[in-house]
Design a protein around this motif. Structure first.
Motif, mmCIF file in Angstrom:
data_model
loop_
_atom_site.group_PDB
_atom_site.id
_atom_site.type_symbol
_atom_site.label_atom_id
_atom_site.label_comp_id
_atom_site.label_asym_id
_atom_site.label_seq_id
_atom_site.Cartn_x
_atom_site.Cartn_y
_atom_site.Cartn_z
ATOM 1 N N LEU A 100 0.813 -1.253 0.063
ATOM 2 C CA LEU A 100 0.129 0.053 0.040
ATOM 3 C C LEU A 100 0.779 1.424 -0.148
ATOM 4 O O LEU A 100 0.476 2.329 -0.354
ATOM 5 N N SER A 101 1.993 1.069 0.299
ATOM 6 C CA SER A 101 2.987 2.187 0.299
ATOM 7 C C SER A 101 3.341 2.821 -1.244
ATOM 8 O O SER A 101 4.037 3.894 -1.311
ATOM 9 N N PHE A 102 2.952 1.768 -2.035
ATOM 10 C CA PHE A 102 3.107 2.281 -3.527
ATOM 11 C C PHE A 102 1.767 3.207 -4.051
ATOM 12 O O PHE A 102 1.968 3.728 -5.235
ATOM 13 N N ALA A 103 0.949 3.231 -3.397
ATOM 14 C CA ALA A 103 -0.263 4.150 -3.763
ATOM 15 C C ALA A 103 -0.034 5.545 -3.250
ATOM 16 O O ALA A 103 -0.708 5.800 -2.116
ATOM 17 N N GLN A 104 1.052 6.311 -3.889
ATOM 18 C CA GLN A 104 0.946 7.506 -3.618
ATOM 19 C C GLN A 104 0.588 8.420 -4.462
ATOM 20 O O GLN A 104 -0.151 8.074 -5.716
ATOM 21 N N GLN A 105 0.714 9.822 -4.298
ATOM 22 C CA GLN A 105 0.041 10.836 -5.506
ATOM 23 C C GLN A 105 0.816 10.793 -6.749
ATOM 24 O O GLN A 105 0.518 11.631 -7.621
ATOM 25 N N SER A 106 2.136 10.123 -6.808
ATOM 26 C CA SER A 106 2.909 10.164 -8.137
ATOM 27 C C SER A 106 3.432 9.010 -7.978
ATOM 28 O O SER A 106 3.723 7.967 -7.279
ATOM 29 N N GLU A 107 4.062 8.514 -9.447
ATOM 30 C CA GLU A 107 4.900 7.503 -9.563
ATOM 31 C C GLU A 107 6.279 7.919 -10.095
ATOM 32 O O GLU A 107 6.274 8.915 -11.092
ATOM 33 N N GLU A 108 7.280 7.120 -9.731
ATOM 34 C CA GLU A 108 8.587 7.893 -10.513
ATOM 35 C C GLU A 108 9.271 6.709 -11.257
ATOM 36 O O GLU A 108 9.152 5.476 -10.915
ATOM 37 N N PHE A 109 9.926 7.244 -12.178
ATOM 38 C CA PHE A 109 10.689 6.439 -13.207
ATOM 39 C C PHE A 109 11.993 7.015 -13.507
ATOM 40 O O PHE A 109 12.146 8.283 -13.110
ATOM 41 N N HIS A 110 13.060 6.210 -13.860
ATOM 42 C CA HIS A 110 14.250 6.818 -14.042
ATOM 43 C C HIS A 110 14.857 6.791 -15.712
ATOM 44 O O HIS A 110 14.389 5.400 -16.067
ATOM 45 N N GLU A 111 15.456 7.515 -16.106
ATOM 46 C CA GLU A 111 15.984 7.262 -17.492
ATOM 47 C C GLU A 111 17.081 6.506 -17.531
ATOM 48 O O GLU A 111 17.287 5.770 -18.460
ATOM 49 N N SER A 112 17.946 6.456 -16.553
ATOM 50 C CA SER A 112 19.013 5.633 -16.052
ATOM 51 C C SER A 112 19.055 5.178 -14.692
ATOM 52 O O SER A 112 18.655 5.885 -13.758
ATOM 53 N N CYS A 113 19.796 3.879 -14.320
ATOM 54 C CA CYS A 113 19.846 3.578 -13.082
ATOM 55 C C CYS A 113 21.234 2.846 -13.052
ATOM 56 O O CYS A 113 21.444 1.765 -13.714
ATOM 57 N N SER A 114 22.156 3.437 -12.423
ATOM 58 C CA SER A 114 23.648 3.087 -12.279
ATOM 59 C C SER A 114 24.029 2.652 -11.020
ATOM 60 O O SER A 114 25.073 2.159 -10.614
ATOM 61 N N THR A 115 23.107 3.195 -9.566
ATOM 62 C CA THR A 115 23.792 2.865 -8.512
ATOM 63 C C THR A 115 23.623 1.404 -8.128
ATOM 64 O O THR A 115 22.795 0.565 -8.529
ATOM 65 N N GLU A 116 24.594 0.745 -7.625
ATOM 66 C CA GLU A 116 24.540 -0.556 -7.353
ATOM 67 C C GLU A 116 24.460 -0.587 -5.856
ATOM 68 O O GLU A 116 24.713 -0.017 -5.001
ATOM 69 N N PRO A 117 23.663 -1.711 -5.457
ATOM 70 C CA PRO A 117 23.324 -2.086 -4.090
ATOM 71 C C PRO A 117 24.634 -2.250 -3.165
ATOM 72 O O PRO A 117 25.614 -2.866 -3.701
ATOM 73 N N SER A 118 24.718 -1.606 -2.051
ATOM 74 C CA SER A 118 25.786 -1.823 -1.341
ATOM 75 C C SER A 118 25.908 -3.098 -0.485
ATOM 76 O O SER A 118 24.829 -3.529 -0.211
ATOM 77 N N ILE A 119 27.008 -3.409 0.275
ATOM 78 C CA ILE A 119 27.208 -4.612 0.798
ATOM 79 C C ILE A 119 26.203 -4.490 2.169
ATOM 80 O O ILE A 119 25.651 -5.167 2.684
ATOM 81 N N SER A 120 26.434 -3.415 2.861
ATOM 82 C CA SER A 120 25.798 -3.052 4.021
ATOM 83 C C SER A 120 24.285 -3.179 3.881
ATOM 84 O O SER A 120 23.287 -3.423 4.649
ATOM 85 N N GLU A 121 23.869 -2.882 2.679
ATOM 86 C CA GLU A 121 22.344 -2.810 2.222
ATOM 87 C C GLU A 121 21.826 -4.206 2.034
ATOM 88 O O GLU A 121 20.757 -4.743 2.355
ATOM 89 N N TRP A 122 22.597 -5.045 1.467
ATOM 90 C CA TRP A 122 22.288 -6.537 1.118
ATOM 91 C C TRP A 122 22.378 -6.932 2.687
ATOM 92 O O TRP A 122 21.282 -7.952 2.987
ATOM 93 N N ALA A 123 23.169 -6.650 3.541
ATOM 94 C CA ALA A 123 23.322 -7.344 4.890
ATOM 95 C C ALA A 123 22.042 -6.950 5.596
ATOM 96 O O ALA A 123 21.308 -7.872 6.386
ATOM 97 N N ARG A 124 21.620 -5.692 5.626
ATOM 98 C CA ARG A 124 20.247 -5.266 6.239
ATOM 99 C C ARG A 124 19.080 -6.057 5.916
ATOM 100 O O ARG A 124 18.454 -6.340 6.577
#
Length: 282
Positions: free
Chosen positions: A219-243
Motif C-alpha cells: 500500500l506504500s506504493f499508492a502515492q500521489q505520483s509514480e517515479e521512473f528513471h531514464e537510467s539507473c547506475s547505483t549498485e546495491p551496497s554490501i551493507s544494504e544487502w546485509a540489512r
C-alpha cells in the motif's frame, strides 16, 4: 526534491504510442505503474504487459494464504495459477484486457540464474520476438540497480534483447526494491489523479496472496505520483544487502518457528548467484 531533480513527462508525448511493460513477477506492474498505465491507455496508447514469471516460488506468502506449510511442485503449480489470476484481475482495474497480458511462465528466479550462468539464449530470443511484434515506442523495465536479483536480471535480459536490431524506444526504468542513493537520478515524476489512485489501490487489493505478509509495503506504493528513471547506475551496497538479509531472516523465523506440540517448523536460507532461496523444513 527540487524542480531540477525531476521532470514530468508531458502526456502529449505519449499519445498513441505502443507501450511495453516488463514485469519480473505479477504485481510489479501495478506497484510501479498502476497509475501511469491508466494515463497511457487514456491517451490512446496500446499497452502490452509481459510477465516473465508467475511468481510461484514464494512459500512464505503461499503458506500464510493457505494456512498450512506449502512446498513442492504441486503447491507451486497451484500458487502459479492463483498468482496469474490475481494479475488478470488487477489489470482489469487498470483497464488492460487479458489478451494484452503475456505470461512467459518462466520458473521463478530462473531469469537471474540463467543470466548469471550465460544460459539465457532462448529466453532472450523469445523476448526479442515479442518486442519486435509489439514494436514499442515506450518501454518500461526494471532498474539494473534494483535490490532484487530477478529485477536486475530482467533489466539485463531486456537490454540484451533490445540490442538485436530492435527499433530504439524511449526507455523508463522503475525500482520496486530501491537501493539507497537512487532518488534524483534522471527522475521522471508522473502525478496521479484521485481517480487513478483509487483504481491503483483497487488493483493492488487483488494481490491478496501478497497482502497477507506485505500489506503495508504494497500500500506504500499508492502515492500521489509514480517515479521512473531514464537510467539507473547505483549498485546495491554490501551493507544494504546485509540489512535486507537480516530483515528477511527475522520474517522467516517469525513465520515458520511455530510450536506444534513437540514439532517445530523452520526454514533454511541459501544465498547464491541466483538470489535468496528459502527451503522449508518440518
Amino acid at each position: 526534491m527540487t524542480d531540477t531533480d525531476a521532470k514530468q513527462l508531458p502526456e502529449v508525448q505519449l499519445a498513441h504510442e505502443s507501450v511495453l511493460f516488463v514485469a519480473p513477477h505479477p504485481d510489479d506492474e501495478t506497484l510501479a505503474a498502476g497509475g501511469f498505465l491508466q494515463q497511457l491507455l487514456r491517451s490512446g496508447s496500446r499497452v502490452r504487459v509481459i510477465f516473465l514469471t508467475d511468481g510461484e516460488r514464494n512459500p512464505l506468502a503461499h503458506s500464510a494464504m493457505e494456512r498450512r506449510f506449502c512446498l513442492g511442485s504441486a503447491a507451486r503449480e497451484r500458487f502459479r495459477t492463483y498468482r496469474r489470476d490475481e494479475a488478470l484481475r488487477a489489470m482489469a482495474h487498470i483497464g488492460i484486457a487479458a489478451e494484452n497480458c503475456t505470461f512467459l511462465s518462466l520458473p521463478d528466479s530462473f531469469v537471474s540464474r540463467a543470466m548469471a550462468n550465460g544460459h539465457a539464449g532462448m529466453v532472450i530470443a523469445n523476448v526479442r520476438s515479442i518486442v519486435r511484434s509489439v514494436n514499442p515506442t515506450l518501454i518500461l523495465i526494471p532498474c539494473r540497480s534494483d535490490l532484487h536479483p530477478d529485477h536486475r536480471a530482467a533489466a539485463r535480459l531486456l537490454e540484451t534483447a533490445m540490442a538485436g536490431g530492435i527499433r530504439p524506444a524511449t526507455t523508463l526504468r522503475y525500482a520496486i526494491h530501491r537501493p539507497p542513493g537512487l532518488n534524483g537520478r534522471e527522475l521522471v515524476v508522473i502525478p496521479l489523479s484521485s481517480r487513478e489512485l483509487e483504481r491503483k489501490r483497487a488493483a493492488i487489493g487483488e494481490y491478496r496472496s501478497q497482502l497477507i505478509l506485505s500489506r503495508r509495503r504494497f500500500l506504500s506504493f499508492a502515492q500521489q505520483s509514480e517515479e521512473f528513471h531514464e537510467s539507473c547506475s547505483t549498485e546495491p551496497s554490501i551493507s544494504e544487502w546485509a540489512r535486507r538479509l537480516m530483515r528477511l531472516w527475522t520474517i522467516v523465523r517469525g513465520s515458520f518457528r511455530r510450536r506444534k506440540g513437540r514439532r517445530t517448523a523452520s526454514a533454511v536460507l541459501t544465498l547464491d548467484e541466483g538470489g535468496l532461496w528459502i527451503r522449508g523444513e518440518e
